[in-house]
Design a protein around this motif. Structure first.
Motif, PDB file in Angstrom:
ATOM      1  N   MET A 347       0.795  -1.231   0.000  1.00  0.00           N
ATOM      2  CA  MET A 347       0.000   0.000   0.000  1.00  0.00           C
ATOM      3  C   MET A 347       0.821   1.271   0.000  1.00  0.00           C
ATOM      4  SD  MET A 347      -3.114  -1.255   2.462  1.00  0.00           S
ATOM      5  CE  MET A 347      -2.195  -2.583   3.191  1.00  0.00           C
ATOM      6  N   GLY A 348       2.107   1.207   0.242  1.00  0.00           N
ATOM      7  CA  GLY A 348       2.931   2.411   0.229  1.00  0.00           C
ATOM      8  C   GLY A 348       4.382   2.060   0.002  1.00  0.00           C
ATOM      9  N   VAL A 349       5.152   3.006  -0.525  1.00  0.00           N
ATOM     10  CA  VAL A 349       6.586   2.787  -0.751  1.00  0.00           C
ATOM     11  C   VAL A 349       7.312   4.118  -0.617  1.00  0.00           C
ATOM     12  CG1 VAL A 349       6.339   3.064  -3.262  1.00  0.00           C
ATOM     13  CG2 VAL A 349       8.336   1.852  -2.340  1.00  0.00           C
ATOM     14  N   ASP A 350       8.510   4.055  -0.046  1.00  0.00           N
ATOM     15  CA  ASP A 350       9.365   5.231   0.015  1.00  0.00           C
ATOM     16  C   ASP A 350      10.793   4.785  -0.244  1.00  0.00           C
ATOM     17  OD1 ASP A 350       9.796   7.948   0.251  1.00  0.00           O
ATOM     18  OD2 ASP A 350      10.214   7.853   2.396  1.00  0.00           O
ATOM     19  N   PHE A 351      11.613   5.708  -0.751  1.00  0.00           N
ATOM     20  CA  PHE A 351      13.002   5.434  -1.097  1.00  0.00           C
ATOM     21  C   PHE A 351      13.915   6.281  -0.229  1.00  0.00           C
ATOM     22  CE2 PHE A 351      10.380   4.982  -4.888  1.00  0.00           C
ATOM     23  CZ  PHE A 351      10.749   3.742  -5.391  1.00  0.00           C
ATOM     24  N   ARG A 415       7.300   6.768   5.273  1.00  0.00           N
ATOM     25  CA  ARG A 415       8.277   7.815   5.001  1.00  0.00           C
ATOM     26  C   ARG A 415       9.534   7.576   5.836  1.00  0.00           C
ATOM     27  NH1 ARG A 415       6.117   8.459   0.963  1.00  0.00           N
ATOM     28  NH2 ARG A 415       4.673  10.103   0.350  1.00  0.00           N
ATOM     29  N   LEU A 416      10.682   7.799   5.206  1.00  0.00           N
ATOM     30  CA  LEU A 416      11.973   7.778   5.874  1.00  0.00           C
ATOM     31  C   LEU A 416      12.546   9.187   5.814  1.00  0.00           C
ATOM     32  CD1 LEU A 416      13.211   4.508   4.182  1.00  0.00           C
ATOM     33  CD2 LEU A 416      12.878   4.757   6.650  1.00  0.00           C
ATOM     34  N   ALA A 417      12.881   9.755   6.970  1.00  0.00           N
ATOM     35  CA  ALA A 417      13.387  11.126   7.017  1.00  0.00           C
ATOM     36  C   ALA A 417      14.091  11.334   8.346  1.00  0.00           C
ATOM     37  CB  ALA A 417      12.245  12.128   6.845  1.00  0.00           C
TER      38      ALA A 417
END
Length: 651
Positions: A347-351, A415-417
């Motif tokens: 359902m979601g992806v972040d790089f 999210r990665l941050a």
């Protein structure tokens, strides 16, 4: 007999003790309350409700086609989206675009607390030949689509094709008091068709220097989900693990654009780009990033009821070509952990570069809810061998369990941050599905163990009506990495202790203070913006990477944010590698809308930890100019925000 009974009891007791010991060894470590409190003490967020437009009554479920009424709460589970960017031209990403399912409005407004720069307003799609009441917005995507230096908004919907709202007034780089009149609605796609889009992003997919658009539909093109007068039966997923009868992917290649009072963008849709499984997977999350360093972005599709897809990009200008990658399966790996073979509910992806090797990794949401459906979220870490992509191999291992990101709830955006600028990434995740009073997980589990032949017909599904609850009381996750390298969920400790069914997460430094803020788009309830007030943040480097609007210049830099003299369009896909010394690097790429329904701003932010103010940082930049040429340059910068207009020499 008594001795035999005693021996049997002793054997059982020994077995139980052994199971307990082995369970203790098998359990991965978790932080104590004191440890979580210490990790959480580095963070503080102030919450504010997103603006609403008064005068409209709220609904809390959608009116759906008759064959879907028994699962109308399930059908009504998406539609909340949020994006952050600089829409008004003041140099800061302090403008919101929010899709509000309670009113089916697309609301544009200043971020709460950033001043009354203009009044909130709505963007309304042309009605055209579409039947009233059968359209619902699902998300916003902000980008300079016609390359005139002013940010535009792509809105995607259920029930119709997407609409571009192109800025038609105002001088690029000059702040404006925005209103709906500043945006020209422009149709894209096959106008009049019914699409059901749940993910969209922009990227230069064919390497010609211009932004293409990827539209990912969920329900079948032409369906009648929201038409209460339709009589034919709607079709759902044709299997639980390899569904391939969903909406189509639509790749729209940029072919030209115009500005002025009647701006426009032209696209063409090539045929035969995707294999059948990829073409009609039920996609909820998607994005693109250059995973192998060749200047062409790879594409990730997070698919529901079927395997996700990572596509290696082998395109040339005007000729898109993608090859699906598969991972190697280790001796002890479950089949679902082989890249490209999972059967989970993506359902979601972040790089982001989690392991510090300079290559993007991928953080993917599935369903991982304890005592419900405990699949696993994915953290696909690069093995450092991107050259294997040329042989069709996905060079990644799933490390989510090892580092503590495997479980949280029913996941959506991820999210990665770096929220405290210590040079270590945090992970946040939107969770929750249907919020109600009656737990319907037993019925859902029964459906999950049923025959695949039952899936496609909604009459065979359990009832999911208003009042049903399926993971509706999850808490959104906020993971902080501890000294041992494991992510610990400190959501309660930082104040995310209210169950919300969150769909989209947007991130930006809206006030330019070097601390990343975020926004949650919630389904059927208020949505919120969270201002970052971290008490002792470290140093940071922020980059506005811009492509020039005209050729003929070399790379230029200035401290601070974009201004009229330092302006351009966001360089989606451009990358930066920051060297911190001792071999440590930080790497990131300008994002074009990865995820489900949340979109981060097109800026780069790096936490520098204890890097000293005034010291120079070596930064390696790589970008593709508007003429399609791949370029590289190394510059030196001090900590803080910088605007970089990338070079585009003539000829």
């Amino acid at each position: 007999m008594i001795q035999a009974l005693l021996r049997r009891r002793a054997t059982i007791l020994t077995a139980l003790v052994l199971v307990g010991v082995l369970y203790g060894f098998a359990r991965l470590p978790s932080a104590s309350p004191d440890e979580r409190a210490a990790l959480a003490s580095r963070f503080h967020f102030e919450r504010a409700a997103m603006p609403e437009i008064p005068g409209h009554s709220f609904k809390y479920i959608r009116s759906v086609q008759p064959s879907l009424r028994r699962i109308d709460a399930w059908i009504s589970a998406v539609g909340a989206g949020v994006a952050l960017a600089d829409l008004d031209g003041d140099g800061l990403p302090n403008d919101l675009c929010h899709t509000e399912p309670r009113t089916d409005q697309v609301i544009v407004s200043p971020v709460p607390g950033t001043g009354d720069r203009y009044a909130p307003f709505t963007l309304d799609a042309p009605q055209g030949s579409y039947k009233p009441g059968t359209i619902a917005p699902m998300g916003c995507l902000e980008a300079d689509l016609n390359e005139d230096g002013r940010m535009d908004i792509l809105v995607y919907y259920w029930g119709r094709t997407p609409v571009l709202f192109l800025r038609k007034t105002g001088e690029a780089g000059v702040p404006a008091r925005l209103s709906a009149a500043d945006f020209e609605p422009v149709e894209i796609g096959a106008v009049g068709e019914r699409w059901f889009t749940n993910a969209a992003f922009v990227a230069d997919l064919d390497g010609d220097g211009h932004l293409d658009v990827m539209i990912c539909n969920y329900f079948q093109d032409g369906a009648e989900l929201l038409d209460v007068d339709a009589t034919n039966r709607q079709h759902l997923h044709n299997t639980k693990s390899h569904a391939s009868n969903g909406g189509r992917k639509h790749l729209l290649l940029w072919t030209g654009s115009t500005g002025g009072d009647h701006p426009g963008v032209q696209y063409r849709e090539p045929n035969g780009v995707f294999d059948p499984q990829t073409l009609q997977s039920w996609t909820l999350g998607a994005g693109a990033a250059d995973m192998d360093g060749d200047g062409l972005p790879e594409v990730y599709f997070a698919n529901d009821f079927g395997p996700d897809r990572l596509l290696h990009n082998r395109s040339t200008p005007g000729h898109p070509r993608f090859v699906a990658l598969e991972g190697r399966r280790g001796l002890n790996d479950p089949s679902a952990f082989q890249f490209g073979h999972d059967s989970f509910k993506g359902m979601g992806v972040d790089f982001a570069d989690v392991n510090g090797d300079g290559l993007p990794d991928m953080y993917v949401s599935n369903i991982a809810d304890q005592y419900a459906l405990n699949e696993t979220h994915f953290l696909w870490l690069s093995t450092g061998h991107p050259e294997e992509m040329k042989r069709g191999i996905a060079p990644y291992i799933n490390a989510s369990e090892a580092v503590g990101l495997a479980r949280s709830g029913w996941g959506w955006d991820t999210r990665l941050a770096d929220f405290d600028n210590d040079s270590v990434l945090e992970a946040i995740q939107a969770t929750g599905f249907i919020k109600g009073e009656t737990n319907r997980w037993p019925e859902l589990q029964a459906l999950g163990t049923g025959n695949d032949e039952l899936m496609e017909n909604p009459e065979h599904w359990p009832s999911f009506r208003l009042g049903a609850d399926v993971s509706g009381h999850n808490l959104d996750a906020f993971f902080v990495r501890d000294a041992a390298g494991r992510f610990q969920n400190v959501n309660v400790e930082i104040g995310l202790n209210e169950p919300m069914v969150t769909r989209g997460i947007a991130i930006a430094d809206v006030d330019g203070d070097g601390r990343l803020d975020f926004a949650f788009a919630n389904q059927w309830q208020e949505s919120y913006f969270y201002r970052n007030l971290a008490p002792n943040p470290g140093q940071f480097l922020g980059l506005h990477l811009l492509l020039p609007l005209e050729s003929g210049g070399s790379l230029r830099t200035r401290p601070g944010h974009p201004s009229r003299e330092f302006w351009g369009r966001p360089a989606v896909g451009a990358s930066a590698v920051v060297h911190l010394g001792d071999g440590k690097i930080l790497a990131a790429q300008v994002d074009g809308g990865a995820g489900h329904s949340g979109k981060r701003s097109p800026d780069l932010h790096f936490g520098l930890g204890d890097w000293q103010p005034g010291q120079k940082l070596k930064v390696d930049l790589r970008w593709r100019d508007p003429g399609g040429e791949l370029r590289r340059q190394t510059i030196e910068l001090t900590p803080g925000w910088h605007t970089v207009v990338l070079g585009w020499p003539k000829g």
